[in-house]
Scaffold this motif. Structure first.
Motif: not given
Length: 252
Positions: A8, A11, A32, A34, A62, A64, A111, A115, A223
């Motif tokens: 991820d 971020e 992935n 954000a 990703q 969310s 995310h 998820y 992560h």
């Protein structure tokens, strides 16, 4: 044998930095990224997809909940129609940034709380699948095998790529240990690397009760926001490559 390694990324937010995206892009095969709803501002995402394109790393959206304050890790009882529109909005925004960087969104992964929610919440799972099929049904969905959203996506003709988590603990039923409980996050790079090598070779992962859980995997997630994330990702990659496993993206 061939496996994808994902993380991820993207971020950080404004002057606040999370993780080391540049270093992770030198390790993973898929990113992935954000989309601004749980993390990532426009400039951060622009830099992230450009760096991924330069490294030959495949980009995934990703998506969310709209939850910057909670980093997307809080369940939101959002109306499915609103969630579907939010997913379309996020994928479209990241696609624009990818396009000018000479790459594209090649898959979608939910995310955090989303998820987990789509793994069992039918309304939200159907909303995510509907957004995918309306936008581009050829985009793969990255999720755990056996989840509700995986089944619904497959029924809708969407390719599902089975994912496992390197640095997360597993329950005996194959679900992840909640972050609020002991054993949820693993920190020893060597132990995690050995665990992932066994997963790839034997198709099992040790659960928190000491028993083995069967897990099918085509992509392993480390992560990017975890302490020591880069070192852990490097350890996992080194262990797999030393055993003859090819690291390659599942999409492109």
């Amino acid at each position: 044998m061939r496996i994808d390694l994902n993380a991820d990324l993207g971020e950080s937010f404004g002057t606040w930095t999370l993780g080391d995206d540049d270093a992770m892009l030198g390790v993973v095969t898929s990113a992935n990224v954000a989309c601004g709803f749980h993390a990532g501002d426009a400039r951060t995402l622009e830099r992230t997809v450009a760096a991924a394109a330069a490294r030959g790393v495949v980009v995934g959206a990703q998506v969310s909940y709209r939850d910057l304050a909670g980093f997307g890790r809080r369940f939101v009882d959002v109306d499915p129609a609103d969630l579907e529109a939010d997913v379309l909005y996020q994928v479209g925004a990241l696609e624009a940034l990818c396009r000018v960087a000479g790459t594209r969104v090649a898959y979608v992964k939910p995310h955090g709380a989303l998820y987990h929610a789509v793994g069992r919440h039918e309304g939200q799972a159907r909303a995510l699948v509907s957004a995918l099929t309306r936008y581009d049904a050829t985009l793969p969905l990255l999720h755990q095998e056996g989840s509700l959203v995986s089944r619904l996506a497959q029924e809708a003709g969407v390719r599902v790529v089975a994912e496992a988590f390197a640095d997360r603990g597993y329950r005996p039923d194959g679900t992840l240990v909640p972050r609020s409980e002991d054993g949820a996050v693993l920190h020893d790079p060597d132990a995690v690397a050995a665990r992932m090598l066994r997963l790839v070779r034997e198709g099992v992962v040790e659960a928190v009760d000491g028993g083995d859980v069967p897990v099918r995997v085509a992509s392993i997630c480390t992560h990017g926001d975890s302490p020591g994330a880069v070192g852990m990702a490097r350890a996992v990659r080194a262990a797999l490559e030393a055993d003859g496993v090819e690291l390659a993206a599942f999409a492109g």
